[in-house]
Design a protein around this motif. Structure first.
Motif, PDB file in Angstrom:
ATOM      1  N   ALA A  51     -25.881  43.225   0.460  1.00 40.66           N
ATOM      2  CA  ALA A  51     -24.697  42.491   0.903  1.00 40.66           C
ATOM      3  C   ALA A  51     -24.678  41.087   0.300  1.00 40.66           C
ATOM      4  O   ALA A  51     -23.629  40.595  -0.131  1.00 40.66           O
ATOM      5  CB  ALA A  51     -24.651  42.418   2.428  1.00 40.66           C
ATOM      6  N   ALA A  52     -25.824  40.433   0.246  1.00 35.82           N
ATOM      7  CA  ALA A  52     -25.903  39.098  -0.342  1.00 35.82           C
ATOM      8  C   ALA A  52     -25.570  39.142  -1.832  1.00 35.82           C
ATOM      9  O   ALA A  52     -24.862  38.266  -2.346  1.00 35.82           O
ATOM     10  CB  ALA A  52     -27.292  38.495  -0.124  1.00 35.82           C
ATOM     11  N   ALA A  53     -26.057  40.151  -2.529  1.00 36.08           N
ATOM     12  CA  ALA A  53     -25.763  40.290  -3.960  1.00 36.08           C
ATOM     13  C   ALA A  53     -24.272  40.512  -4.181  1.00 36.08           C
ATOM     14  O   ALA A  53     -23.672  39.914  -5.090  1.00 36.08           O
ATOM     15  CB  ALA A  53     -26.574  41.436  -4.558  1.00 36.08           C
ATOM     16  N   ASP A  54     -23.658  41.353  -3.353  1.00 40.33           N
ATOM     17  CA  ASP A  54     -22.211  41.579  -3.456  1.00 40.33           C
ATOM     18  C   ASP A  54     -21.444  40.292  -3.197  1.00 40.33           C
ATOM     19  O   ASP A  54     -20.493  39.966  -3.914  1.00 40.33           O
ATOM     20  CB  ASP A  54     -21.752  42.655  -2.469  1.00 40.33           C
ATOM     21  CG  ASP A  54     -22.204  44.050  -2.859  1.00 40.33           C
ATOM     22  OD1 ASP A  54     -22.567  44.251  -4.040  1.00 40.33           O
ATOM     23  OD2 ASP A  54     -22.184  44.933  -1.976  1.00 40.33           O
ATOM     24  N   PHE A  55     -21.854  39.541  -2.197  1.00 41.38           N
ATOM     25  CA  PHE A  55     -21.202  38.275  -1.863  1.00 41.38           C
ATOM     26  C   PHE A  55     -21.293  37.302  -3.034  1.00 41.38           C
ATOM     27  O   PHE A  55     -20.300  36.689  -3.431  1.00 41.38           O
ATOM     28  CB  PHE A  55     -21.847  37.673  -0.613  1.00 41.38           C
ATOM     29  CG  PHE A  55     -21.305  36.325  -0.244  1.00 41.38           C
ATOM     30  CD1 PHE A  55     -20.165  36.213   0.524  1.00 41.38           C
ATOM     31  CD2 PHE A  55     -21.940  35.164  -0.669  1.00 41.38           C
ATOM     32  CE1 PHE A  55     -19.654  34.968   0.864  1.00 41.38           C
ATOM     33  CE2 PHE A  55     -21.444  33.919  -0.331  1.00 41.38           C
ATOM     34  CZ  PHE A  55     -20.299  33.821   0.435  1.00 41.38           C
ATOM     35  N   MET A  56     -22.485  37.159  -3.575  1.00 39.45           N
ATOM     36  CA  MET A  56     -22.667  36.219  -4.681  1.00 39.45           C
ATOM     37  C   MET A  56     -21.880  36.647  -5.910  1.00 39.45           C
ATOM     38  O   MET A  56     -21.347  35.797  -6.628  1.00 39.45           O
ATOM     39  CB  MET A  56     -24.153  36.071  -5.022  1.00 39.45           C
ATOM     40  CG  MET A  56     -24.919  35.258  -4.003  1.00 39.45           C
ATOM     41  SD  MET A  56     -24.222  33.615  -3.681  1.00 39.45           S
ATOM     42  CE  MET A  56     -24.435  32.840  -5.271  1.00 39.45           C
ATOM     43  N   GLU A  57     -21.784  37.929  -6.145  1.00 39.71           N
ATOM     44  CA  GLU A  57     -21.002  38.413  -7.279  1.00 39.71           C
ATOM     45  C   GLU A  57     -19.523  38.064  -7.097  1.00 39.71           C
ATOM     46  O   GLU A  57     -18.858  37.629  -8.031  1.00 39.71           O
ATOM     47  CB  GLU A  57     -21.172  39.923  -7.430  1.00 39.71           C
ATOM     48  CG  GLU A  57     -20.554  40.479  -8.693  1.00 39.71           C
ATOM     49  CD  GLU A  57     -20.864  41.936  -8.888  1.00 39.71           C
ATOM     50  OE1 GLU A  57     -19.955  42.660  -9.331  1.00 39.71           O
ATOM     51  OE2 GLU A  57     -22.004  42.346  -8.598  1.00 39.71           O
ATOM     52  N   GLN A  58     -19.034  38.231  -5.877  1.00 41.27           N
ATOM     53  CA  GLN A  58     -17.625  37.932  -5.588  1.00 41.27           C
ATOM     54  C   GLN A  58     -17.326  36.438  -5.680  1.00 41.27           C
ATOM     55  O   GLN A  58     -16.252  36.049  -6.114  1.00 41.27           O
ATOM     56  CB  GLN A  58     -17.236  38.425  -4.199  1.00 41.27           C
ATOM     57  CG  GLN A  58     -17.087  39.912  -4.096  1.00 41.27           C
ATOM     58  CD  GLN A  58     -16.683  40.319  -2.689  1.00 41.27           C
ATOM     59  OE1 GLN A  58     -16.953  39.608  -1.725  1.00 41.27           O
ATOM     60  NE2 GLN A  58     -16.042  41.462  -2.571  1.00 41.27           N
ATOM     61  N   TYR A  59     -18.257  35.598  -5.249  1.00 40.75           N
ATOM     62  CA  TYR A  59     -17.996  34.162  -5.147  1.00 40.75           C
ATOM     63  C   TYR A  59     -18.802  33.327  -6.133  1.00 40.75           C
ATOM     64  O   TYR A  59     -18.887  32.110  -5.991  1.00 40.75           O
ATOM     65  CB  TYR A  59     -18.259  33.690  -3.708  1.00 40.75           C
ATOM     66  CG  TYR A  59     -17.291  34.307  -2.731  1.00 40.75           C
ATOM     67  CD1 TYR A  59     -16.008  33.793  -2.591  1.00 40.75           C
ATOM     68  CD2 TYR A  59     -17.645  35.421  -1.977  1.00 40.75           C
ATOM     69  CE1 TYR A  59     -15.099  34.367  -1.720  1.00 40.75           C
ATOM     70  CE2 TYR A  59     -16.739  35.999  -1.101  1.00 40.75           C
ATOM     71  CZ  TYR A  59     -15.482  35.472  -0.973  1.00 40.75           C
ATOM     72  OH  TYR A  59     -14.581  36.048  -0.109  1.00 40.75           O
ATOM     73  N   GLU A  60     -19.341  33.949  -7.151  1.00 38.85           N
ATOM     74  CA  GLU A  60     -20.162  33.233  -8.127  1.00 38.85           C
ATOM     75  C   GLU A  60     -19.411  32.058  -8.755  1.00 38.85           C
ATOM     76  O   GLU A  60     -19.944  30.953  -8.871  1.00 38.85           O
ATOM     77  CB  GLU A  60     -20.613  34.201  -9.214  1.00 38.85           C
ATOM     78  CG  GLU A  60     -21.488  33.580 -10.270  1.00 38.85           C
ATOM     79  CD  GLU A  60     -21.960  34.595 -11.292  1.00 38.85           C
ATOM     80  OE1 GLU A  60     -22.853  34.218 -12.073  1.00 38.85           O
ATOM     81  OE2 GLU A  60     -21.454  35.738 -11.310  1.00 38.85           O
ATOM     82  N   ASN A  61     -18.169  32.273  -9.127  1.00 42.75           N
ATOM     83  CA  ASN A  61     -17.386  31.208  -9.755  1.00 42.75           C
ATOM     84  C   ASN A  61     -17.133  30.046  -8.799  1.00 42.75           C
ATOM     85  O   ASN A  61     -17.163  28.886  -9.206  1.00 42.75           O
ATOM     86  CB  ASN A  61     -16.057  31.749 -10.285  1.00 42.75           C
ATOM     87  CG  ASN A  61     -16.265  32.700 -11.446  1.00 42.75           C
ATOM     88  OD1 ASN A  61     -17.273  32.616 -12.148  1.00 42.75           O
ATOM     89  ND2 ASN A  61     -15.334  33.618 -11.631  1.00 42.75           N
ATOM     90  N   VAL A  62     -16.875  30.348  -7.550  1.00 43.33           N
ATOM     91  CA  VAL A  62     -16.640  29.294  -6.560  1.00 43.33           C
ATOM     92  C   VAL A  62     -17.886  28.434  -6.403  1.00 43.33           C
ATOM     93  O   VAL A  62     -17.807  27.203  -6.400  1.00 43.33           O
ATOM     94  CB  VAL A  62     -16.230  29.907  -5.191  1.00 43.33           C
ATOM     95  CG1 VAL A  62     -16.124  28.831  -4.124  1.00 43.33           C
ATOM     96  CG2 VAL A  62     -14.933  30.686  -5.329  1.00 43.33           C
ATOM     97  N   PHE A  63     -19.055  29.065  -6.309  1.00 47.04           N
ATOM     98  CA  PHE A  63     -20.299  28.312  -6.175  1.00 47.04           C
ATOM     99  C   PHE A  63     -20.584  27.503  -7.435  1.00 47.04           C
ATOM    100  O   PHE A  63     -21.027  26.360  -7.365  1.00 47.04           O
ATOM    101  CB  PHE A  63     -21.473  29.243  -5.863  1.00 47.04           C
ATOM    102  CG  PHE A  63     -21.566  29.617  -4.422  1.00 47.04           C
ATOM    103  CD1 PHE A  63     -22.344  28.877  -3.549  1.00 47.04           C
ATOM    104  CD2 PHE A  63     -20.877  30.713  -3.925  1.00 47.04           C
ATOM    105  CE1 PHE A  63     -22.430  29.216  -2.205  1.00 47.04           C
ATOM    106  CE2 PHE A  63     -20.952  31.053  -2.589  1.00 47.04           C
ATOM    107  CZ  PHE A  63     -21.727  30.301  -1.725  1.00 47.04           C
ATOM    108  N   ALA A  64     -20.324  28.094  -8.593  1.00 43.96           N
ATOM    109  CA  ALA A  64     -20.561  27.386  -9.852  1.00 43.96           C
ATOM    110  C   ALA A  64     -19.666  26.152  -9.940  1.00 43.96           C
ATOM    111  O   ALA A  64     -20.117  25.081 -10.350  1.00 43.96           O
ATOM    112  CB  ALA A  64     -20.311  28.321 -11.030  1.00 43.96           C
ATOM    113  N   GLU A  65     -18.411  26.289  -9.543  1.00 44.28           N
ATOM    114  CA  GLU A  65     -17.494  25.150  -9.574  1.00 44.28           C
ATOM    115  C   GLU A  65     -17.926  24.064  -8.597  1.00 44.28           C
ATOM    116  O   GLU A  65     -17.870  22.879  -8.895  1.00 44.28           O
ATOM    117  CB  GLU A  65     -16.075  25.600  -9.226  1.00 44.28           C
ATOM    118  CG  GLU A  65     -15.400  26.379 -10.324  1.00 44.28           C
ATOM    119  CD  GLU A  65     -14.035  26.898  -9.902  1.00 44.28           C
ATOM    120  OE1 GLU A  65     -13.461  26.361  -8.916  1.00 44.28           O
ATOM    121  OE2 GLU A  65     -13.548  27.838 -10.541  1.00 44.28           O
ATOM    122  N   GLU A  66     -18.350  24.477  -7.417  1.00 44.26           N
ATOM    123  CA  GLU A  66     -18.694  23.518  -6.360  1.00 44.26           C
ATOM    124  C   GLU A  66     -20.051  22.858  -6.577  1.00 44.26           C
ATOM    125  O   GLU A  66     -20.222  21.670  -6.351  1.00 44.26           O
ATOM    126  CB  GLU A  66     -18.672  24.213  -4.999  1.00 44.26           C
ATOM    127  CG  GLU A  66     -18.963  23.307  -3.825  1.00 44.26           C
ATOM    128  CD  GLU A  66     -17.871  22.266  -3.584  1.00 44.26           C
ATOM    129  OE1 GLU A  66     -18.188  21.204  -3.021  1.00 44.26           O
ATOM    130  OE2 GLU A  66     -16.709  22.517  -3.960  1.00 44.26           O
TER     131      GLU A  66
END
Length: 75
Positions: A51-66
């Protein structure tokens, strides 16, 4: 899933602890023991990691931007 009855003998202290911990978690002793066995078998951990891997895959760009620029010392 079909249920199978499993009889287990434990000392009174272990039984008391199981009852107390199950009560504190708002579940039956039966469910508490099931959860412990699943955790020990790694199902809970594996599910969490997936579940964590799926979450990070979905929101990777948001985290990278932030946080990306801050980590690289650009902020």
């Amino acid at each position: 899933m079909a249920k199978t009855q499993l009889n287990v003998r434990v000392d009174e202290g272990t039984a008391r602890t199981a009852r107390e911990r199950a009560l504190a978690r708002g579940m039956s002793v039966n469910r508490y023991i099931e959860e412990l066995v699943r955790q020990d078998a790694g199902e809970v951990g594996r599910t969490f990691v997936e579940a964590a891997a799926d979450f990070m895959e979905q929101y990777e760009n948001v985290f990278a931007e932030e946080f990306g620029a801050e980590r690289e010392g650009r902020r």
